[in-house]
Scaffold this motif. Structure first.
Motif, PDB file in Angstrom:
ATOM      1  N   ARG A 100       0.729  -1.099  -0.065  1.00  0.00           N
ATOM      2  CA  ARG A 100      -0.014  -0.158  -0.089  1.00  0.00           C
ATOM      3  C   ARG A 100       1.058   1.205   0.010  1.00  0.00           C
ATOM      4  O   ARG A 100       1.998   1.311   0.443  1.00  0.00           O
ATOM      5  CB  ARG A 100      -0.711  -0.180   1.364  1.00  0.00           C
ATOM      6  CG  ARG A 100      -1.841  -0.812   1.373  1.00  0.00           C
ATOM      7  CD  ARG A 100      -3.245  -0.662   0.742  1.00  0.00           C
ATOM      8  NE  ARG A 100      -3.825  -1.940   0.343  1.00  0.00           N
ATOM      9  CZ  ARG A 100      -4.900  -2.128   1.015  1.00  0.00           C
ATOM     10  NH1 ARG A 100      -5.460  -1.488   1.727  1.00  0.00           N
ATOM     11  NH2 ARG A 100      -5.537  -3.353   0.585  1.00  0.00           N
ATOM     12  N   GLY A 101       0.225   2.316  -0.446  1.00  0.00           N
ATOM     13  CA  GLY A 101       0.790   3.623  -0.190  1.00  0.00           C
ATOM     14  C   GLY A 101       2.235   3.695  -0.529  1.00  0.00           C
ATOM     15  O   GLY A 101       2.744   3.443  -1.286  1.00  0.00           O
ATOM     16  N   ARG A 118       4.479   0.814  -1.285  1.00  0.00           N
ATOM     17  CA  ARG A 118       4.091   0.230  -2.731  1.00  0.00           C
ATOM     18  C   ARG A 118       5.136   1.054  -3.564  1.00  0.00           C
ATOM     19  O   ARG A 118       5.975   0.389  -4.326  1.00  0.00           O
ATOM     20  CB  ARG A 118       2.759   0.445  -2.842  1.00  0.00           C
ATOM     21  CG  ARG A 118       2.683  -0.290  -4.396  1.00  0.00           C
ATOM     22  CD  ARG A 118       1.145   0.155  -4.805  1.00  0.00           C
ATOM     23  NE  ARG A 118       0.286  -0.809  -4.438  1.00  0.00           N
ATOM     24  CZ  ARG A 118      -1.216  -0.844  -4.835  1.00  0.00           C
ATOM     25  NH1 ARG A 118      -1.507   0.141  -5.768  1.00  0.00           N
ATOM     26  NH2 ARG A 118      -2.077  -1.721  -4.253  1.00  0.00           N
ATOM     27  N   ARG A 171       8.522  -0.256  -5.616  1.00  0.00           N
ATOM     28  CA  ARG A 171       8.427   0.004  -7.086  1.00  0.00           C
ATOM     29  C   ARG A 171       9.900   0.509  -7.434  1.00  0.00           C
ATOM     30  O   ARG A 171      10.609   0.120  -8.313  1.00  0.00           O
ATOM     31  CB  ARG A 171       7.365   0.667  -7.512  1.00  0.00           C
ATOM     32  CG  ARG A 171       6.176  -0.127  -7.594  1.00  0.00           C
ATOM     33  CD  ARG A 171       4.878   0.859  -7.893  1.00  0.00           C
ATOM     34  NE  ARG A 171       3.733   0.201  -7.955  1.00  0.00           N
ATOM     35  CZ  ARG A 171       2.487   0.651  -8.294  1.00  0.00           C
ATOM     36  NH1 ARG A 171       2.472   2.187  -8.554  1.00  0.00           N
ATOM     37  NH2 ARG A 171       1.512  -0.049  -8.323  1.00  0.00           N
ATOM     38  N   GLU A 216      12.495  -1.313  -9.868  1.00  0.00           N
ATOM     39  CA  GLU A 216      13.024  -0.529 -11.026  1.00  0.00           C
ATOM     40  C   GLU A 216      14.511  -0.714 -11.145  1.00  0.00           C
ATOM     41  O   GLU A 216      15.068  -0.283 -12.290  1.00  0.00           O
ATOM     42  CB  GLU A 216      12.112   0.777 -10.973  1.00  0.00           C
ATOM     43  CG  GLU A 216      10.910   0.517 -11.869  1.00  0.00           C
ATOM     44  CD  GLU A 216      10.200   1.835 -11.670  1.00  0.00           C
ATOM     45  OE1 GLU A 216      10.763   2.797 -11.874  1.00  0.00           O
ATOM     46  OE2 GLU A 216       8.922   1.735 -11.637  1.00  0.00           O
ATOM     47  N   ASP A 245      -3.615 -10.210  -2.120  1.00  0.00           N
ATOM     48  CA  ASP A 245      -3.209  -8.649  -2.059  1.00  0.00           C
ATOM     49  C   ASP A 245      -1.589  -8.812  -2.538  1.00  0.00           C
ATOM     50  O   ASP A 245      -1.225  -8.057  -3.289  1.00  0.00           O
ATOM     51  CB  ASP A 245      -3.314  -7.945  -1.115  1.00  0.00           C
ATOM     52  CG  ASP A 245      -3.424  -6.436  -1.255  1.00  0.00           C
ATOM     53  OD1 ASP A 245      -3.886  -5.984  -2.379  1.00  0.00           O
ATOM     54  OD2 ASP A 245      -3.167  -5.567  -0.203  1.00  0.00           O
ATOM     55  N   LYS A 274      -0.742  -9.991  -5.879  1.00  0.00           N
ATOM     56  CA  LYS A 274      -0.924  -9.050  -6.885  1.00  0.00           C
ATOM     57  C   LYS A 274       0.258  -8.172  -6.969  1.00  0.00           C
ATOM     58  O   LYS A 274       0.622  -7.671  -8.127  1.00  0.00           O
ATOM     59  CB  LYS A 274      -2.535  -8.280  -6.842  1.00  0.00           C
ATOM     60  CG  LYS A 274      -3.565  -9.279  -7.325  1.00  0.00           C
ATOM     61  CD  LYS A 274      -4.844  -8.334  -7.060  1.00  0.00           C
ATOM     62  CE  LYS A 274      -5.895  -9.161  -7.651  1.00  0.00           C
ATOM     63  NZ  LYS A 274      -7.227  -8.343  -7.584  1.00  0.00           N
ATOM     64  N   LYS A 313       3.419  -9.512  -8.527  1.00  0.00           N
ATOM     65  CA  LYS A 313       3.132  -9.679  -9.896  1.00  0.00           C
ATOM     66  C   LYS A 313       3.532  -8.270 -10.562  1.00  0.00           C
ATOM     67  O   LYS A 313       4.351  -8.078 -11.475  1.00  0.00           O
ATOM     68  CB  LYS A 313       1.757 -10.056 -10.366  1.00  0.00           C
ATOM     69  CG  LYS A 313       1.570 -11.487 -10.430  1.00  0.00           C
ATOM     70  CD  LYS A 313       2.090 -11.877 -11.832  1.00  0.00           C
ATOM     71  CE  LYS A 313       2.039 -13.488 -11.929  1.00  0.00           C
ATOM     72  NZ  LYS A 313       3.317 -14.227 -11.290  1.00  0.00           N
ATOM     73  N   ASP A 314       3.276  -7.221  -9.990  1.00  0.00           N
ATOM     74  CA  ASP A 314       2.995  -5.969 -10.562  1.00  0.00           C
ATOM     75  C   ASP A 314       4.408  -5.533 -10.313  1.00  0.00           C
ATOM     76  O   ASP A 314       5.046  -4.880 -11.172  1.00  0.00           O
ATOM     77  CB  ASP A 314       2.244  -4.935  -9.610  1.00  0.00           C
ATOM     78  CG  ASP A 314       2.717  -3.474  -9.797  1.00  0.00           C
ATOM     79  OD1 ASP A 314       2.150  -3.153 -11.205  1.00  0.00           O
ATOM     80  OD2 ASP A 314       3.153  -2.649  -9.120  1.00  0.00           O
ATOM     81  N   HIS A 343       6.482  -7.189 -13.015  1.00  0.00           N
ATOM     82  CA  HIS A 343       6.298  -6.662 -14.741  1.00  0.00           C
ATOM     83  C   HIS A 343       7.109  -5.350 -14.511  1.00  0.00           C
ATOM     84  O   HIS A 343       7.390  -4.798 -15.604  1.00  0.00           O
ATOM     85  CB  HIS A 343       4.926  -6.393 -14.613  1.00  0.00           C
ATOM     86  CG  HIS A 343       4.214  -7.707 -14.862  1.00  0.00           C
ATOM     87  ND1 HIS A 343       4.438  -8.618 -15.740  1.00  0.00           N
ATOM     88  CD2 HIS A 343       3.050  -7.958 -14.173  1.00  0.00           C
ATOM     89  CE1 HIS A 343       3.829  -9.784 -15.677  1.00  0.00           C
ATOM     90  NE2 HIS A 343       2.752  -9.460 -14.754  1.00  0.00           N
ATOM     91  N   ARG A 344       7.519  -4.554 -13.270  1.00  0.00           N
ATOM     92  CA  ARG A 344       7.951  -3.302 -13.421  1.00  0.00           C
ATOM     93  C   ARG A 344       9.695  -3.510 -13.331  1.00  0.00           C
ATOM     94  O   ARG A 344      10.153  -2.542 -13.394  1.00  0.00           O
ATOM     95  CB  ARG A 344       7.461  -2.532 -12.419  1.00  0.00           C
ATOM     96  CG  ARG A 344       6.274  -2.050 -12.408  1.00  0.00           C
ATOM     97  CD  ARG A 344       5.756  -1.397 -11.078  1.00  0.00           C
ATOM     98  NE  ARG A 344       4.203  -0.924 -11.114  1.00  0.00           N
ATOM     99  CZ  ARG A 344       3.898   0.141 -11.300  1.00  0.00           C
ATOM    100  NH1 ARG A 344       4.874   1.331 -11.643  1.00  0.00           N
ATOM    101  NH2 ARG A 344       2.523   0.658 -11.569  1.00  0.00           N
ATOM    102  N   SER A 345      10.004  -4.816 -12.936  1.00  0.00           N
ATOM    103  CA  SER A 345      11.590  -4.813 -12.655  1.00  0.00           C
ATOM    104  C   SER A 345      12.230  -4.493 -13.810  1.00  0.00           C
ATOM    105  O   SER A 345      11.973  -5.011 -14.922  1.00  0.00           O
ATOM    106  CB  SER A 345      11.808  -6.097 -11.959  1.00  0.00           C
ATOM    107  OG  SER A 345      11.550  -7.158 -12.840  1.00  0.00           O
ATOM    108  N   LYS A 367      -0.273  12.385   0.212  1.00  0.00           N
ATOM    109  CA  LYS A 367      -1.453  11.873  -0.317  1.00  0.00           C
ATOM    110  C   LYS A 367      -1.545  10.569  -0.929  1.00  0.00           C
ATOM    111  O   LYS A 367      -1.249   9.920  -1.609  1.00  0.00           O
ATOM    112  CB  LYS A 367      -1.932  12.778  -1.638  1.00  0.00           C
ATOM    113  CG  LYS A 367      -2.364  13.978  -1.469  1.00  0.00           C
ATOM    114  CD  LYS A 367      -2.513  14.603  -2.382  1.00  0.00           C
ATOM    115  CE  LYS A 367      -1.596  16.103  -2.791  1.00  0.00           C
ATOM    116  NZ  LYS A 367      -1.655  16.552  -4.173  1.00  0.00           N
ATOM    117  N   THR A 368      -2.248   9.619   0.242  1.00  0.00           N
ATOM    118  CA  THR A 368      -2.137   8.315   0.044  1.00  0.00           C
ATOM    119  C   THR A 368      -3.640   7.889   0.637  1.00  0.00           C
ATOM    120  O   THR A 368      -4.425   8.675   1.006  1.00  0.00           O
ATOM    121  CB  THR A 368      -1.339   7.374   0.876  1.00  0.00           C
ATOM    122  OG1 THR A 368      -1.702   7.784   2.171  1.00  0.00           O
ATOM    123  CG2 THR A 368       0.204   7.910   0.625  1.00  0.00           C
ATOM    124  N   GLY A 369      -4.132   6.489   0.531  1.00  0.00           N
ATOM    125  CA  GLY A 369      -5.204   5.974   1.115  1.00  0.00           C
ATOM    126  C   GLY A 369      -5.470   6.482   2.602  1.00  0.00           C
ATOM    127  O   GLY A 369      -6.392   6.450   2.977  1.00  0.00           O
TER     128      GLY A 369
END
Lengths: 246, 479
Positions: free
Chosen positions: A10-11, A14, A18, A22, A36, A39, A42-43, A46-48, A186-188
């Motif tokens: 989250r937030g 996360r 990333r 990267e 969660d 997912k 996986k995300d 795909h970004r690595s 600004k996050t959840g």
């Protein structure tokens, strides 16, 4: 770096995860919910930069009995991690915490007691292997006792002091402790609150935290202007703090 | 009015039944209608045009939870008018931007599945250097996948590739009943087609699956040409169509007479690897508009000066070379918050498509009307559209599309009415994602597909739970 992230689903966590994958780091995700986590993993894959695998394990800050198993799993998957980032925590507005004492108790336990217990576990492991980096998200809310964040702020104040002490004591032995103090981001978590000036984004915070990880900075205010905002707030005399509403 | 027998149907609608639209919107500087408990003004939201209405946005990474009981989703809020604004009766939208995970990507086929809040900016940042690009890109990269489906966006390659919706494989949605369903050409086809271009009113889009396109290099080979007038422009676009995947024109829409519709025609394609720089395109530094400009800044003299300068900046008639993909696809993204230059009254974009059947003269008639009404616009974009998409309410159809930004003034609704009248006469239509002022009767006159679309919508949402400020204003939803 081989990094374990608790709260990376989250937030800001996360965003940090990333930013790390990267640039080609190995990342291990700890979180509360397996679907969660999957997912998010996986995300990240795909970004690595390469086609890295992102392994995961369940770990809940509300349940200290699971800490050992989670960190064992991370150690095994990464072949011995050298960095741990903790962004997980609970948040509630002062109003909500006052209305719901049980939630307040949970928040205080998770944000201070259990986070410190988790950090102690990590500290022992890292010191055994000659050192590493422990990066924990505290908050600017812990800098002064303030009306709108009496409870939340106190949990973060305790955490900040613990991290400061740890850094003073163990840096010589190779354990770098980084205390991240985000201002309003600004996050959840902060949803529904009116963003003040200098409100930041998770990506901004992540960029700054990754830099701090490379440099081993003990204390990070982010977004940048919050360092000066907090400098002023720390200097305000008590009678002023009593008068103002923030 | 009654004596005006020769006028077309819309003109015979008596004046008083046309309710004024402008006063409904609150302006940034107008006093708040009601104060909340702690004395601060009630929260307001706006689209990109900064025409504010009461409303707030709730964000969460967990889109499934967030859309439970929600009336509308909002992505990055780049639609200009009130498409992404909640109805007054339920002033809360579900913001999707934190739900931005890439769930699946197939490196051989380019098939990608991601949460609806993933932005095109992020997609480009991650995939352009790996030589993958979205099959269709709108003029800004600050849009979410969910928004791209809901508005069924089109881009510079519409004449060859159609809308974004043509490339969507499947959608995962939370429908009005609360159920989560998957829809595609094979499964729940009716819902799928109504959702493409359905402005988020048929259900909440949770996940989007589509295919990225492999590109030879991440750089653009661009040729541009200074064009004398509108007729040359349309001819130029048509001629370039078969050879160039990307074409677009910028028009100086202030100049009149023989140079009416002069401008710059841009044609582009992905550069061959041997022509392109070996490095991937670097992240471009962006400017930020620091504050709201006073309204006079964007008056007619400024626009005229800018347009003349921009036209003659293209010194030689033909230019060609390698361009950064951002400069080619997203020139306006170079300036953050550029919508602030329109000042406190905000602005709207008028985009319409005039069908091929109304001939080349339609664009000329449109510009004549616009210049005679004194409409001044910085940005006037012309594009030839290809075949109509499969989305039931998708905007483009074969013909010429014209888009222009209009600063909101007291007489803007009248200007929009006049333009709409012409568009109805030419059998064209306007783009909901840009619209803020079109009257429901005018939209209905442009859009024979509205009734069938509404029927499908009612089947999936019999209690009319999903709505937006726009659907109440234009599509006839009840408050």
């Amino acid at each position: 770096m081989k990094t374990v992230i608790l709260g990376g689903t989250r937030g800001m966590g996360r965003a940090v995860a990333r930013a790390l994958v990267e640039r080609g780091d190995s990342v291990f995700l700890l979180g509360r919910q397996s679907s969660d986590l999957e997912k998010c993993a996986k995300d990240l894959e795909h970004r690595s930069a390469g086609q890295a695998q992102v392994p995961t394990a369940i770990c809940d800050l509300e349940d200290p009995s699971g800490f050992d198993a989670a960190l064992d799993a991370a150690d095994e998957a990464l072949g011995g991690f050298d960095t741990v980032v903790i962004t997980a925590g609970l948040f509630g507005t002062q109003e909500k915490l006052e209305e719901d004492p049980e939630f307040a108790r949970r928040m205080l336990t998770v944000n201070f007691t259990n986070t410190v217990v988790f950090c102690e576990n990590v500290r022992r492991r890292l010191l055994e292997r000659g050192g590493g980096t422990l990066c924990v998200f505290s908050s600017v809310a812990g800098e002064r006792g303030r009306k709108p964040v009496v409870l939340y702020g106190s949990s973060k104040a305790g955490l900040s002091r613990y991290l400061e002490g740890l850094d003073h004591r163990d840096r010589e032995k190779g354990l770098v402790t980084i205390c991240v103090k985000p201002g309003f981001v600004k996050t959840g978590m902060t949803e529904g609150l009116e963003p003040p000036p200098f409100a930041g984004t998770p990506e901004q915070v992540a960029t700054r935290v990754v830099r701090a990880l490379s440099r081993g900075e003990p204390e990070v205010y982010t977004p940048g202007p919050w360092r000066f905002v907090m400098m002023v707030i720390r200097c305000l005399p008590r009678f002023v703090m009593r008068k103002v509403g923030f | 009015m009654a004596a005006d027998e020769g006028a077309v149907a819309v003109e015979t609608v008596p004046g008083p039944t046309r309710r004024p639209i402008l006063p409904k919107m609150t302006r940034p500087n107008s006093p708040p209608a009601a104060s909340s408990r702690n004395g601060s003004p009630p929260p307001r939201l706006s689209g990109w045009g900064r025409l504010f209405q009461p409303g707030r946005q709730v964000l969460s990474e967990d889109l499934e939870r967030l859309t439970e009981g929600a009336v509308l989703c909002r992505g990055l809020g780049r639609s200009y008018g009130d498409s992404s604004l909640p109805p007054a009766s339920h002033p809360e939208v579900a913001g999707t931007t934190l739900a931005d995970r890439i769930l699946d990507f197939d490196v051989t086929s380019g098939r990608i599945r991601a949460e609806a809040g993933l932005s095109l900016f992020e997609l480009n940042r991650l995939f352009l250097r790996k030589r993958w690009f979205t099959p269709v890109s709108p003029g800004t990269q600050f849009v979410t996948l969910g928004g791209m489906v809901a508005a069924d966006v089109h881009g510079k390659n519409h004449h060859q590739k159609g809308c974004f919706g043509e490339h969507v494989r499947s959608l995962r949605m939370r429908i009005a009943s609360g159920e989560i369903v998957t829809c595609s050409e094979e499964e729940n086809r009716e819902l799928f087609l109504a959702t493409i271009g359905g402005m988020g009113l048929t259900g909440h889009i949770l996940e989007v699956e589509f295919a990225l396109e492999k590109i030879p290099s991440p750089w653009i080979w661009c040729e541009s040409e200074r064009i004398r007038d509108i007729d040359d422009f349309i001819r130029g676009l048509k001629e370039a169509g078969p050879d160039w995947p990307y074409t677009v024109g910028w028009i100086d829409c202030i100049s009149r007479g023989s140079s009416m519709g002069r401008g710059i025609l841009q044609k582009g394609r992905w550069a061959h690897p041997y022509l392109a720089p070996s490095k991937p395109p670097a992240f471009k530094k962006r400017f930020t508009v620091p504050f709201e400009f006073p309204s006079w800044v964007l008056g007619r003299p400024t626009v005229q000066a800018f347009n003349t300068l921009y036209y003659w900046k293209h010194v030689s008639r033909f230019q060609k070379g390698i361009l950064h993909p951002d400069s080619f696809f997203y020139p306006l993204d170079m300036v953050n918050h550029w919508n602030l230059i329109y000042g406190k009254h905000g602005f709207t974009q008028y985009q319409c498509v005039m069908p091929e059947s109304s001939g080349r003269g339609a664009a000329r008639r449109f510009l004549e009307l616009l210049t005679s009404k004194g409409g001044a616009s910085f940005l006037c974009v012309i594009k030839d559209c290809g075949a109509e998409g499969r989305g039931m309410l998708s905007f483009p159809k074969p013909g010429i599309s014209i888009a222009l930004d209009i600063a909101v003034r007291p007489d803007t609704p009248q200007l929009i009415d006049a333009l709409n009248e012409l568009v109805i006469r030419e059998e064209g239509r306007v783009y909901l994602a840009k619209d803020a002022f079109t009257r429901p009767e005018d939209f209905a006159a442009m859009e024979p597909r509205l009734a069938p679309w509404n029927q499908v919508r009612r089947r999936w949402d019999p209690e009319q739970r999903l709505k937006s400020a726009q659907s109440i204003r234009v599509l006839g939803d009840s408050e």
